[in-house]
Design an enzyme around this catalytic site. Structure first.
Site, PDB file in Angstrom:
ATOM      1  N   GLY A  31       8.727  -2.092  -3.039  1.00 52.65           N
ATOM      2  CA  GLY A  31       8.118  -2.962  -2.046  1.00 52.65           C
ATOM      3  C   GLY A  31       6.901  -3.705  -2.553  1.00 52.65           C
ATOM      4  O   GLY A  31       6.652  -3.804  -3.753  1.00 52.65           O
ATOM      5  N   LEU A  33       6.559  -6.929  -2.468  1.00 50.74           N
ATOM      6  CA  LEU A  33       7.303  -7.826  -3.340  1.00 50.74           C
ATOM      7  C   LEU A  33       6.512  -9.071  -3.723  1.00 50.74           C
ATOM      8  O   LEU A  33       5.808  -9.657  -2.913  1.00 50.74           O
ATOM      9  CB  LEU A  33       8.603  -8.240  -2.654  1.00 50.74           C
ATOM     10  CG  LEU A  33       9.515  -7.090  -2.205  1.00 50.74           C
ATOM     11  CD1 LEU A  33      10.795  -7.647  -1.611  1.00 50.74           C
ATOM     12  CD2 LEU A  33       9.826  -6.141  -3.362  1.00 50.74           C
ATOM     13  N   GLY A  36       7.869 -11.743  -9.244  1.00 51.60           N
ATOM     14  CA  GLY A  36       8.625 -10.987 -10.235  1.00 51.60           C
ATOM     15  C   GLY A  36       9.837 -10.308  -9.629  1.00 51.60           C
ATOM     16  O   GLY A  36      10.943 -10.348 -10.183  1.00 51.60           O
ATOM     17  N   HIS A  37       9.642  -9.662  -8.478  1.00 51.45           N
ATOM     18  CA  HIS A  37      10.768  -9.033  -7.792  1.00 51.45           C
ATOM     19  C   HIS A  37      11.804 -10.071  -7.369  1.00 51.45           C
ATOM     20  O   HIS A  37      13.017  -9.842  -7.488  1.00 51.45           O
ATOM     21  CB  HIS A  37      10.284  -8.291  -6.540  1.00 51.45           C
ATOM     22  CG  HIS A  37       9.377  -7.146  -6.809  1.00 51.45           C
ATOM     23  ND1 HIS A  37       8.033  -7.187  -6.534  1.00 51.45           N
ATOM     24  CD2 HIS A  37       9.612  -5.914  -7.327  1.00 51.45           C
ATOM     25  CE1 HIS A  37       7.474  -6.031  -6.864  1.00 51.45           C
ATOM     26  NE2 HIS A  37       8.406  -5.244  -7.354  1.00 51.45           N
ATOM     27  N   GLY A 149      13.031  -5.107 -14.313  1.00 53.23           N
ATOM     28  CA  GLY A 149      12.085  -5.931 -15.051  1.00 53.23           C
ATOM     29  C   GLY A 149      11.758  -5.338 -16.409  1.00 53.23           C
ATOM     30  O   GLY A 149      11.636  -4.121 -16.558  1.00 53.23           O
ATOM     31  N   LYS A 151       8.977  -5.672 -17.848  1.00 55.75           N
ATOM     32  CA  LYS A 151       7.561  -5.288 -17.920  1.00 55.75           C
ATOM     33  C   LYS A 151       7.414  -3.780 -18.089  1.00 55.75           C
ATOM     34  O   LYS A 151       6.526  -3.305 -18.794  1.00 55.75           O
ATOM     35  CB  LYS A 151       6.804  -5.751 -16.674  1.00 55.75           C
ATOM     36  CG  LYS A 151       5.326  -5.378 -16.689  1.00 55.75           C
ATOM     37  CD  LYS A 151       4.546  -6.089 -15.600  1.00 55.75           C
ATOM     38  CE  LYS A 151       4.870  -5.544 -14.229  1.00 55.75           C
ATOM     39  NZ  LYS A 151       4.310  -4.170 -14.022  1.00 55.75           N
ATOM     40  N   GLN A 155      10.483   2.406 -19.189  1.00 52.79           N
ATOM     41  CA  GLN A 155      11.323   2.764 -18.044  1.00 52.79           C
ATOM     42  C   GLN A 155      12.721   2.177 -18.192  1.00 52.79           C
ATOM     43  O   GLN A 155      13.722   2.868 -17.939  1.00 52.79           O
ATOM     44  CB  GLN A 155      10.688   2.260 -16.754  1.00 52.79           C
ATOM     45  CG  GLN A 155      11.571   2.410 -15.523  1.00 52.79           C
ATOM     46  CD  GLN A 155      10.895   1.911 -14.270  1.00 52.79           C
ATOM     47  OE1 GLN A 155       9.999   2.574 -13.759  1.00 52.79           O
ATOM     48  NE2 GLN A 155      11.300   0.752 -13.777  1.00 52.79           N
ATOM     49  N   SER A 187       2.449  -7.981 -10.763  1.00 49.00           N
ATOM     50  CA  SER A 187       2.606  -6.571 -10.432  1.00 49.00           C
ATOM     51  C   SER A 187       2.147  -6.337  -9.006  1.00 49.00           C
ATOM     52  O   SER A 187       1.212  -6.995  -8.526  1.00 49.00           O
ATOM     53  CB  SER A 187       1.775  -5.702 -11.385  1.00 49.00           C
ATOM     54  OG  SER A 187       1.731  -4.354 -10.945  1.00 49.00           O
TER      55      SER A 187
END
Length: 301
Positions: A31, A33, A36-37, A149, A151, A155, A187
């Site tokens: 969330g 958002l 980027g999202h 992503g 970034k 992950q 971010s």
């Protein structure tokens, strides 16, 4: 756009699309958002007929209670943005739905090796929390494609390995980092910055580009490079957290066989922990070439 909070409801709805032979793309988020999202959502649309977005602040991946409590929650604004993007389905479960017996009794998914090095070493259990929730969401949504992503470089590597190791029939798409005009990686945590902190935050990206230029210029004294970079961050009022220069493919230390390195950086600024990364081809450039490339955008949520 249809929104569901219950697992059985969203699963039943998506099975209809599966029976019709429609391809599903999935974008898991926490969330708050930003652009980027939304870039992930648009990329997902390129790969599938149906786009599903989840909004869930996952308590299992937080190593600090204050970080979890301070994480911005903006559900109504998020839903408005997703509606404007033409998202088909949004899944908004609560922790009680995802972890009905609590975190202590939850079965978890752990990716050995990649989960315990670099950021995983300083944040024990973080990536276990990530892979557990992503695995559970994959089981609920049953996507053909999932977008993440770049970034969050480590992950993404951990998720790719989980998908490969467990033979999941899901295509993982990495999407380059979206940046503000001044270079700061977008971010959700940027909203925690004060006006003064926001003005200083781009130093992280500038320092990262300086490291990249040094490597492309032929420097391999990585410990000294990192020390100098930390000094640059401190001079701007940031508190260095971690800087790693590693092989981009393995995330291990750089060897003569390394063809591409990755710079992984994090720093604290006020209440926000900022992260960023950039890949660097291990080809020594002339001084002029390195300086001319110093302003290029970094690879990376």
């Amino acid at each position: 756009m249809q929104t569901f909070a219950e697992i059985s409801a969203v699963r039943g709805h998506l099975k209809t699309f599966k029976r019709e032979g429609r391809k599903i793309a999935f974008v898991p988020t926490m969330g708050n958002l930003h652009e980027g999202h939304l870039t992930l959502v648009r990329k997902a649309r390129e790969y599938a007929d149906i786009v599903v977005v989840s909004i869930f602040v996952n308590p299992m991946q937080f190593d600090r209670a204050d970080d979890l409590n301070n994480y911005p929650r903006t559900l109504e604004e998020d839903l408005s943005k997703l509606t404007a993007e033409g998202v088909d389905v949004v899944f908004t479960p609560t922790p009680e739905i995802i972890y009905p017996e609590g975190l202590d009794k939850q079965t978890f998914v752990d990716v050995p090796g990649l989960s315990t090095i670099l950021e995983g070493a300083s944040r024990p259990g973080h990536f276990r929390g990530v892979t557990t929730i992503v695995n559970k969401l994959f089981n609920i949504v049953q996507p053909d494609v999932a977008c993440f992503g770049e970034k969050d470089f480590q992950q993404l590597a951990v998720i790719r390995k989980m998908v490969d190791d467990l033979a999941m029939d899901i295509e993982i798409i990495g999407v380059p980092t979206v940046r503000e005009m001044d270079g700061l990686a977008m971010s959700s945590r940027n909203g925690l910055l004060t006006l003064d902190e926001r003005q200083r935050a781009p130093v992280l990206a500038r320092t990262m580009r300086w490291i990249s230029s040094a490597i492309r210029g032929g420097r391999d004294d990585y410990a000294s490079i990192i020390e100098d970079a930390n000094d640059q961050l401190r001079a701007a009022g940031l508190h260095p957290d971690e800087i790693f220069i590693r092989d981009a493919r393995t995330l291990q230390v750089i060897t003569p066989e390394t063809t591409q390195a990755v710079i992984l950086m994090s720093a604290f600024l006020g209440q926000a922990r900022l992260i960023d990364n950039q890949t660097v081809d291990m080809v020594v450039e002339s001084k002029d070439e390195a300086e001319s490339n110093d302003g290029t955008a970094a690879n990376a949520e």
